[in-house]
Design an enzyme around this catalytic site. Structure first.
Site, short mmCIF file in Angstrom:
data_model
loop_
_atom_site.label_atom_id
_atom_site.label_comp_id
_atom_site.label_asym_id
_atom_site.label_seq_id
_atom_site.Cartn_x
_atom_site.Cartn_y
_atom_site.Cartn_z
N HIS A 127 0.98 -1.32 -0.23
CA HIS A 127 -0.21 0.15 -0.16
C HIS A 127 1.16 1.14 0.25
O HIS A 127 0.63 2.07 0.65
CB HIS A 127 -1.06 -0.42 1.50
N GLU A 226 -7.75 -10.32 18.04
CA GLU A 226 -8.58 -10.12 17.54
C GLU A 226 -9.04 -11.61 16.58
O GLU A 226 -8.57 -11.36 15.33
CB GLU A 226 -9.57 -9.19 17.50
C1 BJW Z 1 -2.88 -5.93 15.68
C2 BJW Z 1 -2.69 -5.21 17.32
C3 BJW Z 1 -1.47 -6.03 18.19
C4 BJW Z 1 -4.30 -4.36 17.09
N1 BJW Z 1 -1.27 -7.13 17.73
N2 BJW Z 1 -2.79 -6.86 15.78
C5 BJW Z 1 -12.87 -7.37 -3.32
C6 BJW Z 1 -14.12 -7.35 -1.96
C7 BJW Z 1 -14.34 -6.62 -1.69
C8 BJW Z 1 -13.54 -4.59 -1.89
C9 BJW Z 1 -12.81 -4.85 -2.90
C10 BJW Z 1 -12.48 -6.51 -3.37
N3 BJW Z 1 -11.24 -6.07 -4.01
C11 BJW Z 1 -10.94 -4.53 -3.91
C12 BJW Z 1 -12.07 -4.18 -3.55
C13 BJW Z 1 -12.42 -2.50 -3.05
C14 BJW Z 1 -11.34 -1.91 -1.83
C15 BJW Z 1 -11.75 -2.96 -0.27
O1 BJW Z 1 -10.89 -4.18 -0.20
N4 BJW Z 1 -12.43 -2.79 -0.17
C16 BJW Z 1 -12.83 -3.09 1.17
C17 BJW Z 1 -12.38 -2.54 2.58
C18 BJW Z 1 -14.40 -3.73 1.11
N5 BJW Z 1 -10.38 -2.66 -2.60
C19 BJW Z 1 -9.23 -1.59 -3.46
O2 BJW Z 1 -9.91 -0.06 -3.05
C20 BJW Z 1 -8.15 -1.36 -3.52
N6 BJW Z 1 -7.83 -1.58 -4.78
C21 BJW Z 1 -7.45 -2.17 -5.58
O3 BJW Z 1 -7.88 -3.26 -5.51
O4 BJW Z 1 -7.56 -1.66 -7.32
C22 BJW Z 1 -7.94 -2.37 -8.17
C23 BJW Z 1 -10.14 -1.58 -8.82
C24 BJW Z 1 -9.73 -0.27 -8.75
C25 BJW Z 1 -10.71 0.44 -8.96
C26 BJW Z 1 -11.74 -0.95 -9.53
C27 BJW Z 1 -12.00 -1.56 -9.35
C28 BJW Z 1 -10.82 -2.65 -8.75
C29 BJW Z 1 -7.03 -0.24 -2.89
C30 BJW Z 1 -7.01 -1.13 -1.38
C31 BJW Z 1 -6.02 0.20 -0.60
C32 BJW Z 1 -6.14 0.00 0.85
N7 BJW Z 1 -5.16 1.45 1.59
C33 BJW Z 1 -5.57 1.63 2.34
C34 BJW Z 1 -4.62 3.04 3.18
C35 BJW Z 1 -3.96 3.01 2.54
C36 BJW Z 1 -2.99 4.63 3.48
C37 BJW Z 1 -3.33 4.96 4.37
O5 BJW Z 1 -2.56 4.49 5.46
O6 BJW Z 1 -3.87 5.83 4.83
O7 BJW Z 1 -4.43 0.41 3.15
S1 BJW Z 1 -7.17 1.33 3.16
C38 BJW Z 1 -5.99 0.69 5.29
O8 BJW Z 1 -6.38 -0.86 4.96
C39 BJW Z 1 -4.35 0.51 4.78
C40 BJW Z 1 -4.28 -0.61 5.28
O9 BJW Z 1 -3.16 -1.27 5.06
C41 BJW Z 1 -5.32 -2.03 4.79
C42 BJW Z 1 -5.93 -3.13 5.50
O10 BJW Z 1 -5.80 -2.71 6.92
P1 BJW Z 1 -4.79 -3.52 8.90
O11 BJW Z 1 -3.37 -3.28 8.08
O12 BJW Z 1 -5.48 -4.87 7.71
O13 BJW Z 1 -5.82 -2.85 9.48
P2 BJW Z 1 -6.70 -2.53 10.34
O14 BJW Z 1 -6.73 -1.69 10.62
O15 BJW Z 1 -7.87 -2.88 9.13
O16 BJW Z 1 -6.48 -3.59 11.33
C43 BJW Z 1 -5.66 -4.02 11.87
C44 BJW Z 1 -5.79 -5.27 12.83
O17 BJW Z 1 -4.50 -4.91 13.74
C45 BJW Z 1 -7.12 -6.27 12.98
O18 BJW Z 1 -7.21 -6.70 13.39
C46 BJW Z 1 -6.96 -6.09 15.11
O19 BJW Z 1 -7.44 -6.83 15.55
C47 BJW Z 1 -4.80 -5.95 15.02
N8 BJW Z 1 -4.87 -5.73 15.93
N9 BJW Z 1 -3.51 -3.91 17.90
C48 BJW Z 1 -1.38 -7.87 16.64
N10 BJW Z 1 -0.94 -4.80 18.70
#
Ligand code: BJW
Ligand code: ZN
Length: 261
Positions: A127, A226
């Site tokens: 990302h 979680e």
């Molecule tokens: C602990 C802890 C501790 C806490 N120890 N653990 C298929 C199905 C449905 C939707 C889509 C799909 N394909 C694409 C989509 C759309 C979309 C998407 O996925 N949406 C879903 C949310 C529904 N995806 C996209 O748009 C992607 N692009 C794409 O598909 O392009 C192709 C396309 C383009 C145009 C049209 C069609 C297709 C791009 C996704 C980009 C995500 N970017 C972000 C922002 C980055 C910049 C920023 O940081 O601001 O990336 S979103 C955000 O989520 C960020 C993260 O990297 C990412 C993942 O989150 P992560 O790391 O899992 O964090 P959290 O906060 O969600 O969770 C934290 C976890 O830690 C929890 O589980 C806690 O329990 C745990 N935790 N303390 C261990 N101490």
């Protein structure tokens, strides 16, 4: 540590004997460094904003000042934070595996560069990163590691004056082609897969977890306090913080591998 006890030792032994380990990191890995997870990044001045509504090209087009202020704030925070035991243990694991002729690939969704600061070498930023910013007009990119905020939001391009944005991947944007290629190849080759501190809901990265779980012969472990939508498919689940559990797992593997490899 609560896990599927009894399998921990087997898992550590398989990790020690692996040919290619892939670790997929999410925001939870950096949580113990003081970097808020993506869905919890609602502190202080930013508490009233929904992160999923700031992380999009539409939000940037609508309100570039607000969006770039948020990213600048997070950029400065990332620079002030230090890698924790989980980052360090992953770097140790990579080093240890490479000394034993095995491979390690780290796929990170984190944009804070803490893995690299801990010494990880083979890191793919799925990302992007908060520490690089690019011009929306001419594409010029620069590393931004100064501790002070930008003088204006959005910061202007030194070459053409255009508005700059962080080199992160927003919702609706494509992931870097090189990172996708590397992830495709690594997940198709790994014999141990680790999913660490990710909510496993953002695609296409969450699809790599599905692929690893479906791959015959690949052992998969999740570390997360979680449950996630993928939890049921793992061979080992450790319901613990990454900074507590990753060092323990890596240490256990190294102790077993000392004799076994
Ligand atoms: C602990 C802890 C501790 C806490 N120890 N653990 C298929 C199905 C449905 C939707 C889509 C799909 N394909 C694409 C989509 C759309 C979309 C998407 O996925 N949406 C879903 C949310 C529904 N995806 C996209 O748009 C992607 N692009 C794409 O598909 O392009 C192709 C396309 C383009 C145009 C049209 C069609 C297709 C791009 C996704 C980009 C995500 N970017 C972000 C922002 C980055 C910049 C920023 O940081 O601001 O990336 S979103 C955000 O989520 C960020 C993260 O990297 C990412 C993942 O989150 P992560 O790391 O899992 O964090 P959290 O906060 O969600 O969770 C934290 C976890 O830690 C929890 O589980 C806690 O329990 C745990 N935790 N303390 C261990 N101490
Ligand atoms: Zn420019």
């Amino acid at each position: 540590m609560i896990g599927l006890m009894g399998t921990f030792d087997d898992f550590a032994s398989r990790l020690a004997g692996a040919r290619h380990v892939v670790a997929l990191a999410g925001a939870g890995v950096s949580a113990d460094s003081g970097v808020p997870t993506f869905r919890d990044a609602r502190s202080g001045l930013w508490a009233k904003y929904d992160p999923t509504e700031l992380a999009s090209p539409q939000a940037f087009a609508r309100d570039p000042q607000r969006v770039t202020q948020w990213y600048d704030h997070r950029r400065q925070l990332a620079l002030q934070c230090a890698p924790n035991g989980a980052h360090e243990a992953l770097a140790t694991l990579e080093h240890w595996l490479s000394e034993h002729g095995a491979r390690f690939t780290l796929l990170t969704q984190n944009v804070d560069r803490l893995h690299q600061r801990a010494g990880s070498q083979c890191v793919h930023e799925m990302h992007g990163t908060l520490l690089r910013w690019r011009c929306s007009a001419c594409g010029a990119e620069a590393l931004e590691t100064h501790p002070e905020p930008f003088a204006m939001h959005p910061p202007g391009c030194a070459r053409c004056g255009g508005p700059r944005r962080p080199c992160v991947v927003w919702f609706g944007e494509m992931l870097p082609a090189e990172a996708l290629r590397a992830a495709d190849a690594a997940v198709a080759d790994c014999d141990v897969f680790l999913s660490l501190g990710t909510s496993a809901v953002v695609y296409p990265v969450a699809g790599y977890i599905e692929r690893a779980l479906a791959r015959p012969g690949t052992l998969a472990g999740e570390i997360n306090p979680e449950p996630t939508p993928m939890s049921d498919g793992f061979d080992l689940v450790l319901r613990d913080r990454a900074a507590a559990a990753v060092p323990g797992l890596v240490q256990a593997a190294i102790e077993r591998g000392g004799n076994g490899r």
